[in-house]
Scaffold this motif. Structure first.
Motif, short mmCIF file in Angstrom:
data_model
loop_
_atom_site.label_atom_id
_atom_site.label_comp_id
_atom_site.label_asym_id
_atom_site.label_seq_id
_atom_site.Cartn_x
_atom_site.Cartn_y
_atom_site.Cartn_z
N VAL A 206 0.82 -1.21 0.00
CA VAL A 206 0.00 0.00 0.00
C VAL A 206 0.86 1.26 0.00
CG1 VAL A 206 -2.03 -1.02 1.06
CG2 VAL A 206 -0.21 -0.13 2.52
N THR A 207 2.13 1.12 0.29
CA THR A 207 3.02 2.28 0.24
C THR A 207 3.15 2.83 -1.18
OG1 THR A 207 4.80 0.63 0.29
CG2 THR A 207 4.38 1.89 2.31
N PHE A 208 2.85 2.01 -2.21
CA PHE A 208 2.81 2.52 -3.57
C PHE A 208 1.83 3.68 -3.67
CE2 PHE A 208 4.65 -0.69 -6.73
CZ PHE A 208 5.59 -1.16 -5.83
N ASP A 209 0.68 3.53 -2.98
CA ASP A 209 -0.35 4.57 -3.04
C ASP A 209 0.02 5.78 -2.19
OD1 ASP A 209 -2.86 5.45 -4.07
OD2 ASP A 209 -3.76 5.09 -2.10
N LEU A 212 5.52 5.81 -2.45
CA LEU A 212 6.77 5.17 -2.02
C LEU A 212 6.90 3.82 -2.71
CD1 LEU A 212 6.54 5.93 1.80
CD2 LEU A 212 8.02 7.08 0.14
N PRO A 213 7.34 3.78 -3.96
CA PRO A 213 7.53 2.50 -4.64
C PRO A 213 8.73 1.77 -4.09
CG PRO A 213 8.35 4.28 -6.00
CD PRO A 213 7.70 4.93 -4.81
N GLY A 214 8.73 0.45 -4.25
CA GLY A 214 9.87 -0.35 -3.80
C GLY A 214 9.43 -1.48 -2.90
N TRP A 215 10.38 -2.34 -2.57
CA TRP A 215 10.14 -3.52 -1.76
C TRP A 215 9.88 -3.12 -0.32
CZ3 TRP A 215 14.24 -7.10 0.62
CH2 TRP A 215 13.66 -8.30 1.05
N ALA A 216 8.84 -3.73 0.29
CA ALA A 216 8.47 -3.45 1.68
C ALA A 216 8.53 -4.76 2.47
CB ALA A 216 7.07 -2.84 1.75
N PRO A 217 9.67 -5.09 3.05
CA PRO A 217 9.83 -6.39 3.74
C PRO A 217 8.88 -6.53 4.94
CG PRO A 217 11.95 -5.33 3.37
CD PRO A 217 10.91 -4.31 3.09
N THR A 218 8.23 -7.69 5.02
CA THR A 218 7.33 -7.98 6.13
C THR A 218 8.13 -8.34 7.38
OG1 THR A 218 5.64 -8.78 4.61
CG2 THR A 218 5.44 -9.44 6.91
N ILE A 219 7.74 -7.77 8.50
CA ILE A 219 8.35 -8.11 9.79
C ILE A 219 7.49 -9.13 10.52
CG2 ILE A 219 9.01 -7.17 12.05
CD1 ILE A 219 9.53 -4.51 10.53
N GLU A 220 6.19 -8.89 10.53
CA GLU A 220 5.23 -9.82 11.18
C GLU A 220 3.93 -9.80 10.41
OE1 GLU A 220 1.80 -10.91 13.68
OE2 GLU A 220 2.30 -8.89 12.97
N LEU A 221 3.33 -10.97 10.23
CA LEU A 221 2.06 -11.10 9.51
C LEU A 221 1.15 -12.04 10.28
CD1 LEU A 221 0.14 -10.84 7.05
CD2 LEU A 221 1.49 -12.65 5.94
N ARG A 266 -3.31 -8.54 9.37
CA ARG A 266 -2.54 -7.32 9.64
C ARG A 266 -1.07 -7.70 9.61
NH1 ARG A 266 -3.26 -2.57 14.06
NH2 ARG A 266 -4.58 -1.84 12.36
N GLN A 267 -0.29 -6.85 8.98
CA GLN A 267 1.15 -7.05 9.02
C GLN A 267 1.86 -5.75 9.33
OE1 GLN A 267 3.58 -7.29 5.23
NE2 GLN A 267 1.57 -7.88 4.36
N LEU A 268 3.02 -5.90 9.93
CA LEU A 268 3.93 -4.78 10.13
C LEU A 268 5.06 -4.96 9.14
CD1 LEU A 268 4.74 -2.28 11.88
CD2 LEU A 268 6.16 -3.86 13.20
N ALA A 269 5.36 -3.90 8.38
CA ALA A 269 6.39 -3.99 7.36
C ALA A 269 7.28 -2.75 7.42
CB ALA A 269 5.75 -4.12 5.98
N ARG A 270 8.44 -2.91 6.82
CA ARG A 270 9.36 -1.79 6.73
C ARG A 270 9.07 -1.00 5.46
NH1 ARG A 270 14.58 -4.19 6.94
NH2 ARG A 270 14.78 -3.99 4.68
N ALA A 271 8.98 0.30 5.56
CA ALA A 271 8.69 1.14 4.41
C ALA A 271 9.83 1.07 3.40
CB ALA A 271 8.47 2.57 4.85
N PRO A 272 9.51 1.16 2.11
CA PRO A 272 10.58 1.15 1.10
C PRO A 272 11.59 2.26 1.37
CG PRO A 272 8.42 0.96 0.07
CD PRO A 272 8.18 1.29 1.51
N ARG A 273 12.83 1.95 1.09
CA ARG A 273 13.89 2.93 1.28
C ARG A 273 14.09 3.71 -0.01
NH1 ARG A 273 18.05 -1.21 4.37
NH2 ARG A 273 16.96 -1.23 6.37
N GLY A 274 14.20 5.02 0.14
CA GLY A 274 14.36 5.87 -1.04
C GLY A 274 15.70 5.72 -1.71
#
Length: 274
Positions: A206-209, A212-221, A266-274
């Motif tokens: 959802v960070t695309f919207d 913030l394009p790019g890979w968003a690694p999941t920490i917990e799902l 619900r998941q917690l993920a790291r935002a894509p890095r610029g």
């Protein structure tokens, strides 16, 4: 008699027992996104091991399952070790650890039951989002080229995104933090509880919207399964309300072709890095 596995998803989560509670499998590069194997597919692999273990007690289906991603999984051999924590009359609880090369990749805690035995009263205020029909939505072939290049797993999906939530593909994200669409597996395999674990992590982040394009690694799902899905299209909605200090939550709802809410996550993920 040898069982022939035809579905790409079934091949992707296939496991061979090596000892009581221990399994081995092979993570296919076709399920990669960004720098590793998709988190939903990994959860389904661990979930498959627990389904085999708990199925012996009449509890074949995940009811609630949480996965903690400790390091990025890559294509190649993997092992899954399961442990029974508690077995009850209607529910069982267990853990699973997925490893590669001796390194722990994913640790899971889950409660299992029998979703086929559910038929009680439903009281809910939840309603599926209003969307155009699948043929009026946007296929993933229209996604940004750089995203498709990093997401081999998209070839295994028939994903039709709601035109109202794909402005990011044209360089005009809404900033609302919502992406939704229709989902099927490309080879026609019908949905079941294990495949819902994949679907919970199948849409673009959802960070695309949020621009913030790019890979968003999941920490917990964490996925809660409410019912066995009916055959046909799944309607999937992902949204976030808070991105802060480089992390964001992503909430998902999955509705089956009858309009029933069959899973929430619900998941917690790291935002894509610029």
């Amino acid at each position: 008699m040898t069982t022939v596995i035809r579905s790409e998803f079934d091949r992707g989560i296939a496991l061979t027992p090596t000892a009581p509670g221990h399994f081995e499998g092979e993570l296919d590069p076709g399920w990669q996104i960004g720098g590793g194997i998709n988190g939903g597919l990994l959860l389904a692999v661990a979930g498959h091991a627990l389904s085999q273990r708990h199925g012996e007690d009449g509890h074949p289906d995940p009811v609630s399952i949480s996965g903690y991603y400790l390091s990025a999984s890559v294509a190649g051999p993997a092992t899954v070790e399961t442990e029974l924590v508690r077995t009850g009359k209607s529910l069982s609880t267990g853990t699973a650890v997925l490893r590669q090369g001796g390194e722990e990749r994913l640790r899971v805690l889950a409660t299992y039951g029998d979703l086929a035995g559910r038929g009680g009263e439903i009281r809910t205020s939840a309603t599926p989002p209003k969307m155009p029909l699948p043929e009026q939505c946007i296929g993933v072939e229209h996604a940004p080229k750089q995203f498709i290049e990093q997401a081999a797993l998209l070839e295994r999906f028939d994903l039709r995104l709601d035109p109202a939530t794909v402005g990011w593909a044209l360089g005009a994200p809404s900033g609302e933090g919502r992406i939704q669409g229709w989902f099927k597996l490309a080879d026609g395999r019908e949905p079941d509880p294990l495949s819902l674990l994949l679907v919970a992590d199948a849409l673009p982040p959802v960070t695309f919207d949020l621009g913030l394009p790019g890979w968003a690694p999941t920490i917990e799902l964490t996925v809660h399964l409410r019912a066995k899905p009916a055959p046909g299209w799944l309607l999937v909605s992902h949204a976030t309300r808070n991105l802060a200090d480089g992390y964001f939550e992503e909430d998902a709802e999955i509705w089956d072709s009858t309009g029933r809410l069959v899973a929430q996550s619900r998941q917690l993920a790291r935002a894509p890095r610029g």
